[in-house]
Design an enzyme around this catalytic site. Sequence first.
Site, PDB file in Angstrom:
ATOM      1  CG  ASN A   1      -2.140  -1.080   1.077  1.00  0.00           C
ATOM      2  OD1 ASN A   1      -2.504  -1.448   0.121  1.00  0.00           O
ATOM      3  ND2 ASN A   1      -2.150  -1.918   2.036  1.00  0.00           N
TER       4      ASN A   1
ATOM      5  CD  GLU B   1      10.833  -0.770  12.293  1.00  0.00           C
ATOM      6  OE1 GLU B   1       9.858  -1.451  11.458  1.00  0.00           O
ATOM      7  OE2 GLU B   1      10.845  -0.698  13.380  1.00  0.00           O
TER       8      GLU B   1
ATOM      9  CB  ALA C   1      -0.004  -4.219   6.800  1.00  0.00           C
TER      10      ALA C   1
ATOM     11  NE  ARG D   1      -1.804   4.993  12.482  1.00  0.00           N
ATOM     12  CZ  ARG D   1      -1.812   4.300  11.276  1.00  0.00           C
ATOM     13  NH1 ARG D   1      -0.457   4.233  10.615  1.00  0.00           N
ATOM     14  NH2 ARG D   1      -2.613   4.116  10.387  1.00  0.00           N
TER      15      ARG D   1
ATOM     16  CG  ASN E   1       7.222   1.673   5.856  1.00  0.00           C
ATOM     17  OD1 ASN E   1       6.879   0.936   6.177  1.00  0.00           O
ATOM     18  ND2 ASN E   1       6.843   2.823   5.545  1.00  0.00           N
TER      19      ASN E   1
ATOM     20  CE1 TYR F   1       0.915   5.460   7.187  1.00  0.00           C
ATOM     21  CE2 TYR F   1      -1.267   5.376   6.082  1.00  0.00           C
ATOM     22  CZ  TYR F   1      -0.296   4.755   6.925  1.00  0.00           C
ATOM     23  OH  TYR F   1      -0.523   3.644   7.797  1.00  0.00           O
TER      24      TYR F   1
ATOM     25  CG  HIS G   1       7.054   2.031  10.743  1.00  0.00           C
ATOM     26  ND1 HIS G   1       6.531   1.291   9.890  1.00  0.00           N
ATOM     27  CD2 HIS G   1       8.092   1.537  11.462  1.00  0.00           C
ATOM     28  CE1 HIS G   1       7.013   0.165  10.125  1.00  0.00           C
ATOM     29  NE2 HIS G   1       8.006   0.040  11.106  1.00  0.00           N
TER      30      HIS G   1
HETATM   31  C1  DQA Z   1       3.445   2.364   8.096  1.00  0.00           C
HETATM   32  C2  DQA Z   1       2.707   1.884   9.389  1.00  0.00           C
HETATM   33  C3  DQA Z   1       1.989   0.491   9.424  1.00  0.00           C
HETATM   34  O1  DQA Z   1       1.419   0.222  10.384  1.00  0.00           O
HETATM   35  C4  DQA Z   1       0.865   0.584   8.239  1.00  0.00           C
HETATM   36  O2  DQA Z   1       0.649  -0.796   7.967  1.00  0.00           O
HETATM   37  C5  DQA Z   1       1.621   1.051   6.834  1.00  0.00           C
HETATM   38  C6  DQA Z   1       2.655   2.189   6.805  1.00  0.00           C
HETATM   39  C7  DQA Z   1       3.906   3.663   8.142  1.00  0.00           C
HETATM   40  O3  DQA Z   1       4.796   3.982   7.142  1.00  0.00           O
HETATM   41  O4  DQA Z   1       3.501   4.504   8.863  1.00  0.00           O
HETATM   42  O5  DQA Z   1       1.227   0.570   5.793  1.00  0.00           O
HETATM   43  O6  DQA Z   1       4.364   1.347   8.094  1.00  0.00           O
END
Ligand code: DQA
Length: 162
Positions: free
Chosen positions: A10, A97, A76, A106, A73, A22, A99
Amino acid sequence: MKVVVIQGPNLNMLGVREQAIYGPMKLEQIHAQMKDFADKNKIEIEFFQSNLEGEIVDKIQECYGEAQGIILNAAAYTHTSIAIRDAIAAVGIPTIEVHISNIHRREEFRKENMIAPVCASSVVGFGPFGYHLAMMGMNQIMQEVQAMQAQQQAAQQPQAQA
Ligand code: DQA
C-alpha cells in the site's frame, strides 16, 4: 556502497491513501529525494515496492552479497511477518526500518513489531522526512563499516621494514 530501499504493501498508494496520516507526498517524490541524497554522497541506490510478502522476502535475499544496507518500510507486514524478520536476520545486512506514521500512537495492533528487533535502527513518525533521516543514518553506518574494513586491511598488511 549500495543501499536497497524496500517498500511494503500500500505504500504505492502514498499521496492517495489516508492523507491525514501519511500526507500528500507520492512514493516517487520520496524516492527522488532519496536518490538526490544518494548521488550527493556517492551511494548506489535501488528502489523496490511490493504488496506481496514473498516478493519482499525474495528481494531481501537478493541483497545478500549485493547491497551493504537496506532501508525498509514493511508497512502492515511489520506487525505480522516472521518471514520478513527472518530474511533480514539471514542476510545480516544493516537494515533501518522506517514508518511514516508514529506506530506507537496508533491502534494497539500496530504496537506489535516483528521487524524492529533485527534492525540496526527504526525511524518512526517523522512523515516522509523519515526516509531522509534513514539515508543519513545509513550513510553514517556505511562510513563506519568502511573505516573498520580499512583498519582490518591495514592490520593484515606486513609491517614495512625500517
Ligand atoms: C506504516 C505503518 C503501518 O502500520 C501501516 O500498515 C503502513 C504504513 C507507516 O509507514 O507508517 O502501511 O508502515
